[in-house]
Design an enzyme around this catalytic site. Structure first.
Site, mmCIF file in Angstrom:
data_model
loop_
_atom_site.group_PDB
_atom_site.id
_atom_site.type_symbol
_atom_site.label_atom_id
_atom_site.label_comp_id
_atom_site.label_asym_id
_atom_site.label_seq_id
_atom_site.Cartn_x
_atom_site.Cartn_y
_atom_site.Cartn_z
ATOM 1 N N HIS A 41 0.840 -1.217 0.000
ATOM 2 C CA HIS A 41 0.000 0.000 0.000
ATOM 3 C C HIS A 41 0.870 1.261 0.000
ATOM 4 O O HIS A 41 0.453 2.288 0.511
ATOM 5 C CB HIS A 41 -0.951 0.024 1.205
ATOM 6 N N SER B 291 16.516 20.893 -17.155
ATOM 7 C CA SER B 291 15.523 21.912 -17.483
ATOM 8 C C SER B 291 16.258 23.198 -17.804
ATOM 9 O O SER B 291 17.227 23.556 -17.127
ATOM 10 C CB SER B 291 14.585 22.098 -16.296
ATOM 11 N N LYS C 183 17.184 20.858 -11.658
ATOM 12 C CA LYS C 183 16.381 19.691 -12.004
ATOM 13 C C LYS C 183 17.092 18.663 -12.866
ATOM 14 O O LYS C 183 17.869 18.985 -13.742
ATOM 15 C CB LYS C 183 15.096 20.124 -12.730
ATOM 16 N N GLU D 237 9.581 8.174 -17.572
ATOM 17 C CA GLU D 237 8.276 8.761 -17.927
ATOM 18 C C GLU D 237 7.820 8.293 -19.304
ATOM 19 O O GLU D 237 6.646 7.988 -19.518
ATOM 20 C CB GLU D 237 8.368 10.286 -17.892
#
Ligand code: ARG
Length: 383
Positions: free
Chosen positions: A161, A282, A288, A295
Site C-alpha cells: 500500500h 531543465s 532539475k 516517464e
C-alpha cells in the site's frame, strides 16, 4: 477521378478504383516492411509450382534468378512501390514481371492468394520480432541482476500500500522486477510454438486444387508444420493479438518499475541518482534532473495497451473467413514492436547506470515501523 485498373484483381473491372477508394485501400506505406518476407514466400511458392509441374525447369530458373535480383533491389532501396500500387504483393509482382518477363512472371499468381500470403508474412515478421525482443529482454534482465549484485546486502523498507511494511533487500526488490520479464520470455517461447505453422497453400480461404506441396513450402520458410484449417489460417489474427498482449505486458511491467524510479529519484525519496546519459535537465530550473526515460516508459505502456485493445476491437464479431478489416492488424502491431525496440535499450541503459544511495535506503529499513513484524514474531517465538 478513376484510374485504369492494373491491380491484381482488375481483370474483370471496366475502370479502376476512384482516387478516394484507392487511397483508402492502400497499404504500401506500412506493409512494405514485409517485402523481403513476401519474396521469401514467393521463392518457396515457385519451387512448389515447379514440383506440381506448373512451371518448367527453365521457368523455375528464370524466376529464382529474378527473385534474387528483386530481393537485392528491395534491400538496396532501388525498388520501391509505385504510388498507384495497392499493397506490397502487387508491387512485388510487378517487379518480378519486370525482371523475369510476363511469361514466367504471371504464372506465379497461380495457387495462392494475398489472403494466405499476408497471413504467412505476418507470422514470419512476428517470429523475427520475437527474436529481437528476446534479446532486448535478456539484456534488461541482465541489467537488473547486475544491479542487484552490485548492491548485495543493502536493506530497505519493503512496502505494501506504499506504506513501510517489512525490511527487505534492494536486490530482492530488483529481482522482483526481473521475474515478470522472465515469464514474458517464457510467453514468447510458447507463442513461437503456435506461430510456427505455415498458412501458405490455404489460398483465399479453401486452398487450391493444384496439389502443391505445402509441407515443402512450410519447411523452406522455417515453419515447423502447416496450419490445420484453411479458413482459420487465412482469417484468424489471434496470434497477432497474443503477441501484442505479450508486448503490452512487457511495457506494463517496465512501467511499474518506471513509476518507482520516478519517485525514487526525487529529493524527497533520495533513493537513487540517474546518470546524465539517461536523464534530461531543465532550461529554466538548473537544479532539475528529469527521469524522462522512465516517464516515456510509462507513456509508451499506455500507447502499446491502446494498440492491443484497438486490435481486439477490430477482431470482435468478424465472420469467417478473410475480411478486409484484417488489414488493420498491421499498424498497431508494428507500432508496438517499434515502441519497445526504441524504449528497451534506453530503459536498460538507465538501469545499468543508476546509482543507489545505500545509507538512505538502509535508514528506511529500520526507521518507522518496518521492524514491527519482526518484533511481534520474536515475541511469539520467545513467548
Ligand atoms: N492488404 C491486405 C491485408 O493486409 C492483404 C490481403 C488482401 N486481400 C484481399 N482479398 N483484398 O490484409
Amino acid at each position: 477521378m478513376a484510374q485504369s485498373n492494373d491491380a491484381l484483381w482488375g481483370g474483370r473491372f471496366a475502370t479502376g478504383p476512384s482516387d478516394a477508394m484507392a487511397a483508402l485501400s492502400k497499404s504500401t506505406h506500412f506493409d512494405w516492411r514485409l517485402a523481403l518476407y513476401d519474396l521469401r514466400g514467393t521463392a518457396a511458392h515457385v519451387k512448389a509450382l515447379h514440383k506440381a509441374e506448373l512451371l518448367t525447369d527453365e521457368e523455375l530458373a528464370v524466376l529464382e534468378k529474378a527473385i534474387r535480383e528483386l530481393s537485392k533491389r528491395v534491400e538496396a532501396g532501388s525498388f520501391r512501390p509505385k504510388p498507384e500500387e495497392e499493397d506490397v504483393h502487387a508491387a512485388l509482382e510487378r517487379g518480378l514481371i519486370e525482371i523475369a518477363g510476363i511469361e514466367a512472371g504471371a504464372k506465379v499468381r497461380a495457387g495462392r492468394s494475398r489472403n494466405d500470403q499476408i497471413a504467412t508474412l505476418i507470422r514470419l515478421y512476428m517470429l523475427d520480432a520475437a527474436d529481437a525482443l528476446e534479446s532486448l529482454l535478456l539484456d534488461y534482465i541482465d541489467a537488473l541482476s547486475s544491479k542487484a549484485e552490485e548492491y548485495m546486502g543493502v536493506s530497505m523498507a519493503g512496502r505494501t500500500h506504499l506504506q513501510h511494511a517489512q525490511p527487505i533487500l534492494l536486490s530482492h526488490h530488483l529481482a522482483a522486477h526481473a521475474w515478470p520479464q522472465v515469464r514474458n520470455l517464457q510467453r514468447i517461447e510458447d507463442f513461437r510454438k503456435r506461430a510456427k505453422k505455415s498458412p501458405y497453400g490455404s489460398a483465399a480461404l479453401a486452398g487450391n486444387s493444384f496439389g502443391m506441396d505445402v509441407e515443402m513450402i512450410a519447411q523452406e520458410l522455417g515453419f515447423s508444420s502447416t496450419t490445420e484449417n484453411s479458413l482459420d489460417a487465412t482469417s484468424s489474427r489471434d496470434l497477432v493479438a497474443e503477441f501484442s498482449f505479450i508486448l503490452s505486458l512487457i511495457a506494463i511491467d517496465l512501467s511499474r518499475f518506471a513509476d518507482e524510479i520516478i519517485a525514487w529519484a526525487t529529493i524527497d525519496f533520495g533513493y537513487l541518482k540517474l546518470s546524465d546519459e539517461f536523464s534530461t535537465g531543465s532550461s529554466m530550473m538548473p537544479q532539475k534532473k528529469n527521469p524522462d526515460v522512465a516517464e516515456l516508459a510509462r507513456g509508451k505502456a499506455g500507447r502499446v495497451i491502446g494498440n492491443l485493445t484497438g486490435l481486439l476491437a477490430t477482431l470482435k464479431a468478424l465472420p469467417l473467413a478473410y475480411n478486409r478489416d484484417l488489414q488493420e492488424d498491421k499498424e498497431p502491431l508494428f507500432d508496438s514492436v517499434d515502441s519497445l525496440a526504441l524504449l528497451m535499450p534506453a530503459f536498460t541503459g538507465m538501469v545499468r547506470t543508476m546509482e543507489f544511495n545505500r545509507s538512505k535506503l538502509e535508514t528506511t529499513a529500520t526507521d518507522g515501523y518496518s521492524l514491527a513484524t519482526d518484533v511481534a514474531e520474536w515475541l511469539v517465538k520467545s513467548g
